[in-house]
Each structure stands twice: as C-alpha cells, then as structure tokens.
Design an enzyme around this catalytic site. Structure first.
Site, PDB file in Angstrom:
ATOM      1  N   CYS A  51      46.523  38.918  29.614  1.00 23.04           N
ATOM      2  CA  CYS A  51      45.333  38.774  29.856  1.00 23.04           C
ATOM      3  C   CYS A  51      44.750  37.215  30.136  1.00 23.04           C
ATOM      4  O   CYS A  51      44.986  36.724  29.541  1.00 23.04           O
ATOM      5  CB  CYS A  51      44.819  39.096  27.964  1.00 23.04           C
ATOM      6  SG  CYS A  51      43.256  39.036  27.906  1.00 23.04           S
ATOM      7  N   TYR A 182      36.323  41.625  37.624  1.00 23.54           N
ATOM      8  CA  TYR A 182      36.115  43.224  37.028  1.00 23.54           C
ATOM      9  C   TYR A 182      34.919  43.875  37.045  1.00 23.54           C
ATOM     10  O   TYR A 182      35.228  45.341  37.366  1.00 23.54           O
ATOM     11  CB  TYR A 182      35.756  42.442  35.215  1.00 23.54           C
ATOM     12  CG  TYR A 182      37.073  42.426  35.093  1.00 23.54           C
ATOM     13  CD1 TYR A 182      38.085  43.543  33.995  1.00 23.54           C
ATOM     14  CD2 TYR A 182      37.510  41.079  34.884  1.00 23.54           C
ATOM     15  CE1 TYR A 182      39.336  42.943  33.515  1.00 23.54           C
ATOM     16  CE2 TYR A 182      38.773  40.711  34.401  1.00 23.54           C
ATOM     17  CZ  TYR A 182      40.088  41.329  33.709  1.00 23.54           C
ATOM     18  OH  TYR A 182      41.425  41.419  33.052  1.00 23.54           O
TER      19      TYR A 182
END
Length: 340
Positions: A51, A182
C-alpha cells in the site's frame, strides 16, 4: 448511484471516484493530550508494503530510526472484503497482536466500525485497539511528536521553517498525483477517465518543471513532501501505467521524474522499503473489477532503478547535517527477489 468500497478506503461511484477521508484522527502525542502518550513499546504500526499510504510510514519510521520504539506488523499484499490479514506470519496470526484480521483491532475499539479497514494503522498492544489510521498525520507526528526516540543524525522531514511550503506542495501532490492515479484507474466512464488523465499529467508536468532545477521538492534535503510523492512514483510503471491506464508515458520515459525517483530509491530508507512483488500482487489480484483474470504481469524490468541518476549535480544532500539510517533490521528486509 452505485458505490463499491475497498480496504484502502476508496469508493467508486457511477462515473467517477471518491476516496473516503473519514479517518480515525486520534493522535499519539508527546504530552498524551488525547489519551495516548508516545511511549516505546506501547504501540504497533500495521503497514502493508503493498500500500502506498502505508509505505510512507515504513519509510519515515526507518529514516527517523523509530524501529526500537515502534514495532511493525506487516499484512500480506492481498485481502478480502473484510480486512487486511496477517497471512505472511506463522499460522496467519500477528505474533504481537495475536490476530489474523486487522479488522479485529478496529472492532476492539469501535464495535460497530462502519468504514473500510485501512492501513497504515497504529494499534495499542495492551488493549488490542486501533488508535489511529490517519495516514497523513501519522508521519507528521513521527517527525514532531516522537522526537525523543529519533536516532542520532535523523533528518528533519518537517522542519518548522518549511512547513507552509511542504503543506502546499503536499496538497497538490495528494489531490492530483497520489489520488490522481486512482481517479484514472477507477473512472466509471470515458469522460471521467479523460478528465482524470489530463489532471494527472498536468500535475506530473508541473513536478517535472519544479524538479528540473532542484534536487528535492522543498529545500535542499529530503522532506515529508518527497516521501509522499515517492511511493506513487515507485508504483507508476509496475502498476499505474497499465493497470490504472495512466499511460501517456511510463515513468522511465519522463527523464526528470525518473532520475528523481531513482535518486530517492537509491537513498537508504526509500528503495529498501519497496517490495515490487507485493505491490503488483496487491493491485492485480485485489482489483478484480479492473483485472477480473487476476493475472499478475511479469514485467516491467526493474534493474534500471539502480542505474546512475546524475541528480547530485543539482546540489543538496539527502540528510542535510544528519546521516543515513543503518541497514534495515532483519525483520524489515525486503526479499532480494522482490526488489530491484
């Protein structure tokens, strides 16, 4: 309007993308004013290498030398709808917290916790309760509240005289780059994707111009701003270029940003936290709406991360008057086959 949620706190709405920013904002401070004082051995940082938001905490923890004060638990790169899991540990259980699902630490404090189970998170070991998952504040507090446990020679990642500029740069990097990739990847229609793509590469062009004449984003040493940008750049070619369709150019085709990223990668504390294998497994396996086959690509070639970058010619020193961190502790070493 349909909405789906993932464990990194993202929400995908019809036609677009929205990130859930309602974090647990409790802070761990030197004076303990919110009930959680800074104490060595009291807390455990849970941070998956896959992450980018969690990767920042691993970098800052290492740069500042907080390993002896703050232990780390590392979930594996994949998760289901319930939670990140400690599937890399023997028996699938974190050896300190004694849990398989990170979700258990959230529910221990908030039995009806309604949001995504995100990393990074800091858990109080004695109670097994999550304290905070506010990733942006965590690293700032590492720099400003955990000073008692900084190593000798630790860099000043958030110096008082540069905070206004760091905050300004960070805001644009977050909205347009960290979050921008994203926005491209989870766009729900062509118009949303086109707009996200243009925003992202406008910001990358701005960064290129800024970094063409200076070695680091703010000042002449590494700061919080460099940490925040680096974790996105490290994932750009392995994941975002293809998986998220951020494909005007590869990072390796953007000369200034590619040299800047290699400079940081080769700086102790940055590249030695990057696990390219886990990064690719996370994105390509977890995001089944984007990659339903769950096939993980073999490429790209990664050895180029170690080639000369030439950024020393711009001056500056990564650690200023300080020193590089020592080599990673045995439990923190990224397997050689997972790195460049």
């Amino acid at each position: 309007m349909t909405t789906s949620e993932s464990q990194n706190g993202t929400y995908v709405e019809a036609g677009g993308f929205k990130r859930d920013t309602n974090y647990i904002t409790t802070r761990i401070t030197a004076d303990g004013r919110e009930g959680y004082p800074v104490e060595a051995g009291r807390y455990r940082l849970v941070a998956a290498r896959a992450c980018p938001w969690a990767n920042r905490t691993l970098i800052v923890r290492r740069l500042l030398g907080l390993e002896s004060a703050l232990s780390v638990g590392m979930p594996g790169p994949t998760h289901d709808k319930r939670s990140w899991t400690f599937d890399l540990d023997p028996g699938g259980v974190d050896p300190v917290l004694g849990i398989h699902f990170l979700r258990d630490a959230y529910l221990a404090r908030f039995p009806d916790y309604p949001r995504g189970i995100t990393v990074p998170a800091i858990v109080e070991i004695a109670t097994g309760q999550v304290v905070t998952n506010d990733y942006a504040q965590i690293t700032l507090d590492f720099s400003t509240e955990w000073t008692e446990f900084h190593r000798p020679g630790a860099p000043r990642l958030y110096p008082q005289d540069l905070r206004e500029e760091i905050d300004t740069v960070n805001k644009r990097v977050y909205t347009e780059v960290n979050n921008g990739v994203y926005r491209c990847g989870f766009a729900g229609d062509q118009d949303s994707y086109d707009a996200a793509y243009d925003r992202l590469f406008t910001a990358l062009d701005w960064l290129t111009e800024r970094l063409a004449g200076q070695r680091y984003l703010v000042g002449d040493t590494i700061t919080e701003a460099d940490v925040r940008l680096f974790t996105t750049l490290a994932r750009f070619d392995p994941v975002y270029h293809g998986h998220f369709k951020c494909n005007r150019q590869k990072l390796s085709e953007m000369d200034v940003l590619w040299a800047y990223a290699r400079d940081l990668f080769q700086t102790p504390g940055f590249g030695d936290t990057i696990d390219f294998t886990q990064i690719k497994e996370h994105y390509y396996i977890v995001h089944t709406d984007i990659n339903p086959t769950r096939i993980v690509p073999k490429g790209p070639e990664l050895s180029d991360w170690l080639t000369p970058h030439g950024r020393e010619a711009l001056g500056g020193n990564p650690f200023g008057d300080g020193t590089p961190p020592p080599p990673p502790q045995p439990g923190d070493v990224v397997p050689a086959a997972h790195s460049a």
